[in-house]
Design an enzyme around this catalytic site. Sequence first.
Site, mmCIF file in Angstrom:
data_model
loop_
_atom_site.group_PDB
_atom_site.id
_atom_site.type_symbol
_atom_site.label_atom_id
_atom_site.label_comp_id
_atom_site.label_asym_id
_atom_site.label_seq_id
_atom_site.Cartn_x
_atom_site.Cartn_y
_atom_site.Cartn_z
ATOM 1 N N GLU A 1 40.339 31.628 26.613
ATOM 2 C CA GLU A 1 41.582 32.591 26.913
ATOM 3 C C GLU A 1 40.950 33.727 27.655
ATOM 4 O O GLU A 1 40.104 34.425 27.561
ATOM 5 C CB GLU A 1 41.888 33.008 25.586
ATOM 6 C CG GLU A 1 43.187 34.001 25.863
ATOM 7 C CD GLU A 1 43.389 34.758 24.766
ATOM 8 O OE1 GLU A 1 44.405 35.679 24.882
ATOM 9 O OE2 GLU A 1 43.138 34.871 23.566
ATOM 10 N N LEU A 2 41.523 33.683 28.902
ATOM 11 C CA LEU A 2 41.398 34.914 30.150
ATOM 12 C C LEU A 2 41.425 36.249 29.499
ATOM 13 O O LEU A 2 42.173 36.594 28.857
ATOM 14 C CB LEU A 2 42.164 34.600 31.204
ATOM 15 C CG LEU A 2 41.997 35.671 32.416
ATOM 16 C CD1 LEU A 2 40.870 35.302 33.145
ATOM 17 C CD2 LEU A 2 43.239 35.808 33.334
ATOM 18 N N ASP A 3 40.056 36.864 29.594
ATOM 19 C CA ASP A 3 40.170 38.037 29.019
ATOM 20 C C ASP A 3 40.258 38.173 27.528
ATOM 21 O O ASP A 3 40.896 39.356 27.099
ATOM 22 C CB ASP A 3 40.817 39.192 29.911
ATOM 23 C CG ASP A 3 40.351 39.179 31.342
ATOM 24 O OD1 ASP A 3 39.307 39.147 31.691
ATOM 25 O OD2 ASP A 3 41.211 39.392 32.269
ATOM 26 N N ARG B 1 37.521 22.686 40.597
ATOM 27 C CA ARG B 1 36.679 23.813 40.066
ATOM 28 C C ARG B 1 35.465 23.059 39.163
ATOM 29 O O ARG B 1 34.470 23.830 39.027
ATOM 30 C CB ARG B 1 37.477 24.398 38.825
ATOM 31 C CG ARG B 1 38.515 25.289 39.652
ATOM 32 C CD ARG B 1 39.378 26.032 38.446
ATOM 33 N NE ARG B 1 40.356 26.739 39.148
ATOM 34 C CZ ARG B 1 40.482 28.014 39.675
ATOM 35 N NH1 ARG B 1 39.286 28.726 39.444
ATOM 36 N NH2 ARG B 1 41.522 28.678 40.023
ATOM 37 N N THR C 1 35.920 33.615 26.187
ATOM 38 C CA THR C 1 36.031 32.371 25.734
ATOM 39 C C THR C 1 37.257 31.571 26.602
ATOM 40 O O THR C 1 37.395 32.439 27.617
ATOM 41 C CB THR C 1 36.933 32.465 24.193
ATOM 42 O OG1 THR C 1 38.083 33.481 24.493
ATOM 43 C CG2 THR C 1 36.317 33.202 23.081
ATOM 44 N N HIS D 1 35.627 43.975 31.232
ATOM 45 C CA HIS D 1 36.722 44.014 31.809
ATOM 46 C C HIS D 1 37.467 45.733 31.875
ATOM 47 O O HIS D 1 37.175 46.152 30.923
ATOM 48 C CB HIS D 1 37.881 43.343 31.073
ATOM 49 C CG HIS D 1 39.443 43.192 31.492
ATOM 50 N ND1 HIS D 1 39.471 42.583 32.666
ATOM 51 C CD2 HIS D 1 40.350 43.751 31.446
ATOM 52 C CE1 HIS D 1 40.800 42.502 33.041
ATOM 53 N NE2 HIS D 1 41.269 43.195 32.253
ATOM 54 N N MET E 1 35.007 37.082 39.866
ATOM 55 C CA MET E 1 36.356 36.923 39.925
ATOM 56 C C MET E 1 36.891 35.786 40.235
ATOM 57 O O MET E 1 37.957 35.544 40.663
ATOM 58 C CB MET E 1 36.636 37.702 41.121
ATOM 59 C CG MET E 1 36.191 39.378 41.308
ATOM 60 S SD MET E 1 36.639 40.326 39.365
ATOM 61 C CE MET E 1 38.285 40.741 39.921
ATOM 62 N N ARG E 2 36.153 34.594 39.664
ATOM 63 C CA ARG E 2 36.646 33.090 39.459
ATOM 64 C C ARG E 2 37.080 32.922 38.231
ATOM 65 O O ARG E 2 36.367 33.204 37.140
ATOM 66 C CB ARG E 2 35.658 32.252 39.947
ATOM 67 C CG ARG E 2 35.262 32.385 41.396
ATOM 68 C CD ARG E 2 36.396 32.375 42.188
ATOM 69 N NE ARG E 2 36.805 31.194 42.551
ATOM 70 C CZ ARG E 2 38.012 30.702 43.053
ATOM 71 N NH1 ARG E 2 38.665 31.701 43.688
ATOM 72 N NH2 ARG E 2 38.536 29.304 43.054
ATOM 73 N N GLY F 1 28.153 44.429 42.440
ATOM 74 C CA GLY F 1 27.406 44.292 41.398
ATOM 75 C C GLY F 1 26.688 45.420 40.933
ATOM 76 O O GLY F 1 25.496 45.542 40.296
HETATM 77 C C1 GAR Z 1 34.116 46.263 37.196
HETATM 78 O O1 GAR Z 1 35.041 47.144 37.165
HETATM 79 C C2 GAR Z 1 34.578 45.005 36.326
HETATM 80 O O2 GAR Z 1 34.929 45.581 35.192
HETATM 81 C C3 GAR Z 1 35.730 44.526 37.031
HETATM 82 O O3 GAR Z 1 35.125 44.305 38.358
HETATM 83 C C4 GAR Z 1 34.438 45.324 38.798
HETATM 84 C C5 GAR Z 1 33.342 44.829 39.389
HETATM 85 O O4 GAR Z 1 32.349 45.778 39.740
HETATM 86 N N1 GAR Z 1 35.822 42.896 36.353
HETATM 87 C C6 GAR Z 1 37.169 42.679 36.266
HETATM 88 O O5 GAR Z 1 37.983 42.977 36.887
HETATM 89 C C7 GAR Z 1 36.957 41.189 35.797
HETATM 90 N N2 GAR Z 1 38.329 40.680 35.220
HETATM 91 P P1 GAR Z 1 30.613 45.841 39.925
HETATM 92 O O6 GAR Z 1 30.621 44.455 41.024
HETATM 93 O O7 GAR Z 1 30.180 47.065 40.629
HETATM 94 O O8 GAR Z 1 30.072 45.762 38.761
#
Ligand code: GAR
Length: 200
Positions: free
Chosen positions: A143-145, A65, A141, A109, A90-91, A12
């Site tokens: 659409e993923l990413d 889900r 949205t 992202h 990450m879900r 986080g």
């Molecule tokens: C970050 O790099 C974020 O961009 C990525 O996860 C990491 C979370 O780090 N997100 C993705 O890959 C989403 N597809 P954090 O928990 O330290 O913020």
Amino acid sequence: MKNVAILISGGGSNMVKLVESMAADHPARPCLVMANDPHAGGLEKARQMGVATAAVDHTAFGKDREAFEVKLNTHLEAAKTDIICLAGFMRVLTPSFMEKWSGRMLNIHPSLLPKYKGLHTHARALDAGDKQAGCTVHEATAELDGGPILCQASLTIEHGETEDTLAAKVLRLEHIIYPETLRRFASGDKARIDHAIDAT
Ligand code: GAR
């Protein structure tokens, strides 16, 4: 004043930067930090910053889900959420969840979208021999990413760069552009901004 819920799965670090940014004349305040993993390190950090937290363990719902998302929505609505920030969540969320929050949900992202949707973005950029890498904040949205890009920050990939060095540099950019973009979004500004930052 807008209420912002931040959804996480891990440490986080982006969540911490978002929470820290929402002070003084900022048009939003954090109302909830929620994780799909009860052990996500970010939950304790949020509690220490005085933000309400919730954990909805996705493994308890198996493949259902929708049932998982009903529970997410219960927490989001109880916290009177106006805006959701996905921050390392990450879900994959269902189209019906995405549509419900459409126009009110941001994601960060770690790639220069539309390149490298999904996972392992830095390894893929290095394997492709890219000269630039970076990160993107966009409206989330179905659409993923996908979804309209609100901000992108890029940096030059150095000779000898590894996945780890690149991830660390890009994460520093994420910590700059996510708070900046949330502030604009919460005040109704959806224009796209691009930064070329020398983070070395
Ligand atoms: C970050 O790099 C974020 O961009 C990525 O996860 C990491 C979370 O780090 N997100 C993705 O890959 C989403 N597809 P954090 O928990 O330290 O913020």
